[in-house]
Design a protein around this motif. Structure first.
Motif, PDB file in Angstrom:
ATOM      1  N   ASP A 107      29.631  43.639  41.363  1.00 28.21           N
ATOM      2  CA  ASP A 107      29.620  42.216  41.681  1.00 28.21           C
ATOM      3  C   ASP A 107      31.045  41.695  41.857  1.00 28.21           C
ATOM      4  O   ASP A 107      31.311  40.907  42.764  1.00 28.21           O
ATOM      5  N   HIS A 143      32.431  42.655  45.303  1.00 26.11           N
ATOM      6  CA  HIS A 143      31.880  41.779  46.345  1.00 26.11           C
ATOM      7  C   HIS A 143      32.464  40.376  46.245  1.00 26.11           C
ATOM      8  O   HIS A 143      32.783  39.755  47.270  1.00 26.11           O
ATOM      9  N   GLU A 144      32.595  39.881  45.026  1.00 24.43           N
ATOM     10  CA  GLU A 144      33.156  38.547  44.812  1.00 24.43           C
ATOM     11  C   GLU A 144      34.599  38.476  45.326  1.00 24.43           C
ATOM     12  O   GLU A 144      34.986  37.507  45.983  1.00 24.43           O
ATOM     13  N   HIS A 145      35.384  39.485  45.025  1.00 22.43           N
ATOM     14  CA  HIS A 145      36.779  39.532  45.475  1.00 22.43           C
ATOM     15  C   HIS A 145      36.857  39.411  46.993  1.00 22.43           C
ATOM     16  O   HIS A 145      37.596  38.571  47.522  1.00 22.43           O
ATOM     17  N   LEU A 170      37.889  39.128  37.271  1.00 23.57           N
ATOM     18  CA  LEU A 170      36.636  38.536  37.732  1.00 23.57           C
ATOM     19  C   LEU A 170      35.515  38.724  36.714  1.00 23.57           C
ATOM     20  O   LEU A 170      34.697  37.818  36.507  1.00 23.57           O
ATOM     21  N   ARG A 209      33.539  35.730  34.743  1.00 24.73           N
ATOM     22  CA  ARG A 209      32.078  35.634  34.777  1.00 24.73           C
ATOM     23  C   ARG A 209      31.506  35.617  33.354  1.00 24.73           C
ATOM     24  O   ARG A 209      30.551  34.909  33.071  1.00 24.73           O
TER      25      ARG A 209
END
Length: 85
Positions: free
Chosen positions: A53, A56-58, A74, A78
């Motif tokens: 996750d 993908h977030e980066h 990250l 989260r």
């Protein structure tokens, strides 16, 4: 003196995580890269789902090469401010 069992990602999970990153930035995966990312995952106790996750977030916001420190930051964000190492 015994060393506590610190969870991390399996070798296959690290390879899969790096394959996800490769889809974005085209990096080449080798044994050293796998070992280094495995060590970061172990030290900061990443779960596989959190790490994927984070990659993908980066790349949802960034165009820069992702490093283990980005993943850790990250994941910590989260998990929230109350999470402890």
């Amino acid at each position: 003196m015994t060393t506590p069992d610190i969870p991390g990602l399996t070798n296959d999970e690290v390879v899969t995580l790096l394959q996800v990153a490769t889809g974005y930035d085209g990096r080449e995966i080798d044994h050293l890269l796998i070992a280094l990312w495995s060590e970061a995952a172990r030290r900061r106790r990443w779960s596989f789902a959190e790490a994927v996750d984070a990659v993908h977030e980066h790349f949802a916001d960034e165009t820069t090469w992702i490093m283990p420190g980005h993943v850790t930051r990250l994941i910590h964000r989260r998990r929230g401010a109350n999470w402890q190492d």
